[in-house]
Design an enzyme around this catalytic site. Structure first.
Site, PDB file in Angstrom:
ATOM      1  N   LYS A  98       0.872  -1.175   0.000  1.00  0.00           N
ATOM      2  CA  LYS A  98       0.000   0.000   0.000  1.00  0.00           C
ATOM      3  C   LYS A  98       0.911   1.228   0.000  1.00  0.00           C
ATOM      4  CE  LYS A  98      -2.572   2.578   3.301  1.00  0.00           C
ATOM      5  NZ  LYS A  98      -3.228   2.568   4.616  1.00  0.00           N
ATOM      6  N   ALA A 185      -9.188   4.662   5.292  1.00  0.00           N
ATOM      7  CA  ALA A 185      -8.985   5.772   6.216  1.00  0.00           C
ATOM      8  C   ALA A 185     -10.248   6.529   6.569  1.00  0.00           C
ATOM      9  CB  ALA A 185      -7.960   6.773   5.692  1.00  0.00           C
ATOM     10  N   ASN A 207      -8.757   0.425  10.451  1.00  0.00           N
ATOM     11  CA  ASN A 207      -7.794   0.129  11.511  1.00  0.00           C
ATOM     12  C   ASN A 207      -8.234   0.754  12.828  1.00  0.00           C
ATOM     13  OD1 ASN A 207      -5.579  -0.219  13.233  1.00  0.00           O
ATOM     14  ND2 ASN A 207      -4.077   0.358  11.739  1.00  0.00           N
ATOM     15  N   THR A 208      -8.132   2.082  12.921  1.00  0.00           N
ATOM     16  CA  THR A 208      -8.360   2.765  14.198  1.00  0.00           C
ATOM     17  C   THR A 208      -9.709   2.422  14.826  1.00  0.00           C
ATOM     18  OG1 THR A 208      -6.957   4.579  13.460  1.00  0.00           O
ATOM     19  CG2 THR A 208      -8.436   5.031  15.307  1.00  0.00           C
TER      20      THR A 208
END
Lengths: 256, 66
Positions: A98, A185, A207-208
């Site tokens: 990525k 994101a 992710n977060t």
């Protein structure tokens, strides 16, 4: 027939890609990956300090997962290329990368031009290239021409959990670009991931929102379910909307 | 003599091999990659590299990231 994503030389059933940063422990991360039945996970590179007996993340990633390196920390194309080559030297089997080229520390927004340059170079070197980019149709087409395996427009700034603020542009990309569009994101909740899939995106990367949730293991499963539901809805074809009501029960006249 | 390891100056023995440096740091060679003066060095060649003064060595591994 099973609905599989054909990408980077693999057929992928689970369209939720999961980033491995910010988990409070690698053991918790592994449980989350297992709970979501993740097939694609991202990792980053770092300097290994002398005497550091820290655990190795690779030992905690389920065997069936494809590991995608991100080039976080790269500020230009050359640095991204350098990071990708280093990663392949550690793990020759994983040629998924990525591209993340960022020069803006406040919003962590990507530099599309440098990302394009890195995409060209690494595609020619045989990497499956996943460019993280600001949503832009022309640039997405250039990424495709440069050999990208997909394009990864951002929903909102990295780690912001603000959802798909770029909806209109991402929807256009999903409709017009011939390679998979994967939102990466900013997705903060399963409903936002579901929304991306309903728009026709091929996958999402989260992710977060999973890693720092109250219960990351359950949240990973929730995201996975939402992505599956959104994909199914897209394939089913959403019904058209209208400003006026259309009765869904028969308005028979016997009460009149 | 002084070389740079992961961006920091370190004093190492003269004529130290790259392979010996890795051993001295107790790192698992399976899980790291080494860049010596900006060139990636495959594991099988670590033995053949004698570190020189002012060399730059980067020792890199995977970590969590999104």
């Amino acid at each position: 027939m099973e609905d599989l994503l054909d990408i980077g030389g693999k057929l992928i059933a689970n369209r939720l890609f999961i980033g491995t940063g910010k988990f409070s422990s690698y053991a918790l991360m592994r449980s989350a990956l297992e709970s979501a039945r993740a097939q694609i996970v991202t990792v980053a590179l770092r300097r290994v300090d002398a005497g550091s007996k820290t655990e190795n993340i690779l030992d905690y990633i389920p065997k069936q997962c494809v590991i995608m390196l991100n080039t976080s920390g790269a500020r230009n194309a050359d640095e991204a290329v350098r990071i990708a080559r280093l990663a392949r030297a550690i793990s020759p089997a994983s040629n998924w990368v990525k591209i993340e080229v960022i020069r803006d520390n406040k919003y962590l927004l990507p530099d599309n031009l440098e990302t394009l340059k890195a995409t060209e170079i690494l595609s020619q070197e045989g990497f499956a290239v996943f460019p993280y980019m600001s949503p832009d149709l022309s640039m997405a087409k250039r990424m495709m021409d440069a050999g990208a395996a997909c394009v990864m427009p951002l929903g909102s700034p990295i780690g912001s959990n603000r959802g798909i603020k770029t909806r209109e542009l991402v929807e256009i990309m999903a409709r017009e670009v011939k390679i998979p569009v994967i939102v990466d994101a900013g997705l903060g909740s399963p409903s936002e991931a579901c929304e991306c899939m309903e728009l026709g995106c091929a996958a999402v990367l989260v992710n977060t929102a999973i890693a720092i949730a109250g219960d990351p293991v359950n949240m990973a499963k929730a995201f996975s379910d939402a992505v599956g539901a959104g994909r199914r809805a897209y394939l089913a074809g959403l019904a058209s909307d209208s400003k006026q009501a259309n009765p869904s029960s028969p308005l028979t006249g016997f009460l009149r | 003599m002084i070389i740079k390891i992961n961006g920091r100056d370190e004093i190492i023995a003269e004529k130290l091999k790259l392979s010996a440096l890795v051993e001295s740091k107790e790192l698992s060679s399976e899980k790291i990659v080494i860049e010596h003066n900006f060139a990636i060095i495959p594991k099988e060649k670590w033995q053949g590299i004698t570190l020189q003064v002012n060399d730059q060595v980067e020792i890199i591994g995977f970590m969590g990231g999104g």
